[in-house]
Design a protein around this motif. Structure first.
Motif, PDB file in Angstrom:
ATOM      1  N   SER A  63       0.853  -1.184   0.000  1.00 36.09           N
ATOM      2  CA  SER A  63       0.000   0.000   0.000  1.00 36.09           C
ATOM      3  C   SER A  63       0.885   1.228   0.000  1.00 36.09           C
ATOM      4  O   SER A  63       1.676   1.444   0.919  1.00 36.09           O
ATOM      5  CB  SER A  63      -0.909   0.012   1.233  1.00 36.09           C
ATOM      6  OG  SER A  63      -1.750   1.146   1.200  1.00 36.09           O
TER       7      SER A  63
ATOM      8  N   ILE B 174      -7.145  10.047  -9.327  1.00 36.08           N
ATOM      9  CA  ILE B 174      -8.436  10.280  -8.701  1.00 36.08           C
ATOM     10  C   ILE B 174      -8.671  11.775  -8.612  1.00 36.08           C
ATOM     11  O   ILE B 174      -7.738  12.538  -8.314  1.00 36.08           O
ATOM     12  CB  ILE B 174      -8.501   9.629  -7.290  1.00 36.08           C
ATOM     13  CG1 ILE B 174      -9.903   9.716  -6.704  1.00 36.08           C
ATOM     14  CG2 ILE B 174      -7.464  10.236  -6.349  1.00 36.08           C
ATOM     15  CD1 ILE B 174     -10.093   8.854  -5.453  1.00 36.08           C
TER      16      ILE B 174
ATOM     17  N   THR C  32     -11.628  14.843  -7.350  1.00 32.46           N
ATOM     18  CA  THR C  32     -12.857  15.148  -6.621  1.00 32.46           C
ATOM     19  C   THR C  32     -13.831  15.928  -7.488  1.00 32.46           C
ATOM     20  O   THR C  32     -15.045  15.759  -7.371  1.00 32.46           O
ATOM     21  CB  THR C  32     -12.533  15.948  -5.354  1.00 32.46           C
ATOM     22  OG1 THR C  32     -11.639  15.196  -4.536  1.00 32.46           O
ATOM     23  CG2 THR C  32     -13.786  16.274  -4.568  1.00 32.46           C
TER      24      THR C  32
ATOM     25  N   GLU D 210     -15.449  13.383  -9.443  1.00 35.37           N
ATOM     26  CA  GLU D 210     -15.633  12.125  -8.704  1.00 35.37           C
ATOM     27  C   GLU D 210     -15.293  10.913  -9.572  1.00 35.37           C
ATOM     28  O   GLU D 210     -16.041   9.936  -9.619  1.00 35.37           O
ATOM     29  CB  GLU D 210     -17.050  12.029  -8.149  1.00 35.37           C
ATOM     30  CG  GLU D 210     -17.389  13.145  -7.172  1.00 35.37           C
ATOM     31  CD  GLU D 210     -18.757  12.993  -6.552  1.00 35.37           C
ATOM     32  OE1 GLU D 210     -19.040  13.712  -5.573  1.00 35.37           O
ATOM     33  OE2 GLU D 210     -19.548  12.161  -7.032  1.00 35.37           O
TER      34      GLU D 210
ATOM     35  N   SER E 282     -12.197   8.115 -10.971  1.00 31.34           N
ATOM     36  CA  SER E 282     -10.889   7.509 -10.783  1.00 31.34           C
ATOM     37  C   SER E 282     -10.559   6.712 -12.033  1.00 31.34           C
ATOM     38  O   SER E 282     -11.461   6.231 -12.730  1.00 31.34           O
ATOM     39  CB  SER E 282     -10.849   6.620  -9.529  1.00 31.34           C
ATOM     40  OG  SER E 282     -11.823   5.618  -9.589  1.00 31.34           O
TER      41      SER E 282
ATOM     42  N   THR F 289      -6.081  -0.245  -6.371  1.00 32.69           N
ATOM     43  CA  THR F 289      -7.208   0.600  -5.988  1.00 32.69           C
ATOM     44  C   THR F 289      -6.688   1.909  -5.417  1.00 32.69           C
ATOM     45  O   THR F 289      -5.846   1.892  -4.508  1.00 32.69           O
ATOM     46  CB  THR F 289      -8.099  -0.094  -4.942  1.00 32.69           C
ATOM     47  OG1 THR F 289      -8.548  -1.352  -5.449  1.00 32.69           O
ATOM     48  CG2 THR F 289      -9.302   0.772  -4.616  1.00 32.69           C
TER      49      THR F 289
ATOM     50  N   SER G 164      -7.568   5.538  -3.489  1.00 25.58           N
ATOM     51  CA  SER G 164      -8.585   6.074  -2.589  1.00 25.58           C
ATOM     52  C   SER G 164      -8.011   7.265  -1.827  1.00 25.58           C
ATOM     53  O   SER G 164      -6.798   7.473  -1.791  1.00 25.58           O
ATOM     54  CB  SER G 164      -9.046   5.000  -1.594  1.00 25.58           C
ATOM     55  OG  SER G 164      -7.968   4.581  -0.778  1.00 25.58           O
ATOM     56  N   ARG G 165      -8.918   8.042  -1.262  1.00 24.98           N
ATOM     57  CA  ARG G 165      -8.530   9.201  -0.459  1.00 24.98           C
ATOM     58  C   ARG G 165      -8.798   8.933   1.017  1.00 24.98           C
ATOM     59  O   ARG G 165      -9.773   8.278   1.367  1.00 24.98           O
ATOM     60  CB  ARG G 165      -9.353  10.435  -0.851  1.00 24.98           C
ATOM     61  CG  ARG G 165      -9.085  10.983  -2.202  1.00 24.98           C
ATOM     62  CD  ARG G 165      -9.947  12.225  -2.426  1.00 24.98           C
ATOM     63  NE  ARG G 165      -9.831  12.740  -3.772  1.00 24.98           N
ATOM     64  CZ  ARG G 165      -8.929  13.621  -4.145  1.00 24.98           C
ATOM     65  NH1 ARG G 165      -8.058  14.090  -3.278  1.00 24.98           N
ATOM     66  NH2 ARG G 165      -8.884  14.048  -5.389  1.00 24.98           N
ATOM     67  N   ASP G 166      -7.917   9.458   1.857  1.00 22.88           N
ATOM     68  CA  ASP G 166      -8.162   9.518   3.293  1.00 22.88           C
ATOM     69  C   ASP G 166      -8.111  11.002   3.643  1.00 22.88           C
ATOM     70  O   ASP G 166      -7.050  11.554   3.936  1.00 22.88           O
ATOM     71  CB  ASP G 166      -7.112   8.725   4.060  1.00 22.88           C
ATOM     72  CG  ASP G 166      -7.400   8.661   5.549  1.00 22.88           C
ATOM     73  OD1 ASP G 166      -8.126   9.558   6.053  1.00 22.88           O
ATOM     74  OD2 ASP G 166      -6.909   7.753   6.211  1.00 22.88           O
TER      75      ASP G 166
ATOM     76  N   VAL H 214      -3.564  10.224  -0.174  1.00 22.48           N
ATOM     77  CA  VAL H 214      -4.163   9.370  -1.198  1.00 22.48           C
ATOM     78  C   VAL H 214      -3.397   8.054  -1.171  1.00 22.48           C
ATOM     79  O   VAL H 214      -2.172   8.045  -1.146  1.00 22.48           O
ATOM     80  CB  VAL H 214      -4.108  10.021  -2.583  1.00 22.48           C
ATOM     81  CG1 VAL H 214      -4.494   9.024  -3.664  1.00 22.48           C
ATOM     82  CG2 VAL H 214      -5.033  11.226  -2.635  1.00 22.48           C
TER      83      VAL H 214
ATOM     84  N   GLN I 131      -3.566   1.005  -3.134  1.00 20.94           N
ATOM     85  CA  GLN I 131      -3.478  -0.373  -2.696  1.00 20.94           C
ATOM     86  C   GLN I 131      -3.147  -1.241  -3.896  1.00 20.94           C
ATOM     87  O   GLN I 131      -3.892  -1.255  -4.884  1.00 20.94           O
ATOM     88  CB  GLN I 131      -4.798  -0.818  -2.061  1.00 20.94           C
ATOM     89  CG  GLN I 131      -4.802  -2.270  -1.610  1.00 20.94           C
ATOM     90  CD  GLN I 131      -3.809  -2.549  -0.499  1.00 20.94           C
ATOM     91  OE1 GLN I 131      -3.647  -1.737   0.413  1.00 20.94           O
ATOM     92  NE2 GLN I 131      -3.137  -3.691  -0.570  1.00 20.94           N
TER      93      GLN I 131
END
Length: 124
Positions: free
Chosen positions: A18, A50, A52, A55, A57, A68, A70-72, A78, A81
């Motif tokens: 990751s 990705i 915003t 929206e 990816s 994959t 993703s955002r945190d 970002v 994975q």
């Protein structure tokens, strides 16, 4: 404004890693964030992105179904994975940011902010 990519390492084929792209000085939620990689002797290629704003990816065909993005938002990071890693995934991985949409930056061209790379080595 800084980006820091981390999480690289040595993993066996079929394994997982990751990667994390952490930002300081700005909110990643306001930017398109892309992951790119460059293997020895090869040109840089886009891996995933990705954004915003729309929206959306995106994934390179070579990693679809395995990676994959993703955002945190709480951590302003970002994540990428990476599962079922293959030797062909061996490369230095970079994250980059630019305002707007991922499609505004084909293969990352024009993204103003880049982090230093993190090396991913897939080998038995």
């Amino acid at each position: 404004v800084q980006l820091q990519a981390s999480g690289g390492g040595l993993v066996q084929p079929g394994g997982s890693l990751s990667l994390s792209c952490a930002a300081s000085g700005f909110s990643l939620d306001e930017y398109a964030i892309g992951w790119f990689r460059q293997a020895p002797g090869k040109e840089r290629e886009g891996v995933s992105c990705i954004s915003t704003v729309d929206e959306r990816s995106y994934y390179a065909d070579s990693v679809k179904g395995r990676f994959t993005i993703s955002r945190d938002s709480a951590k302003n990071t970002v994540l990428l994975q990476m599962n079922r890693l293959e030797p062909e995934d061996t490369a230095v991985y970079y994250c980059a940011a630019g305002s707007g949409k991922c499609v505004d930056y084909p293969e990352g061209a024009g993204m103003p902010y880049w982090g230093e790379g993190t090396l991913v080595t897939v080998s038995s």
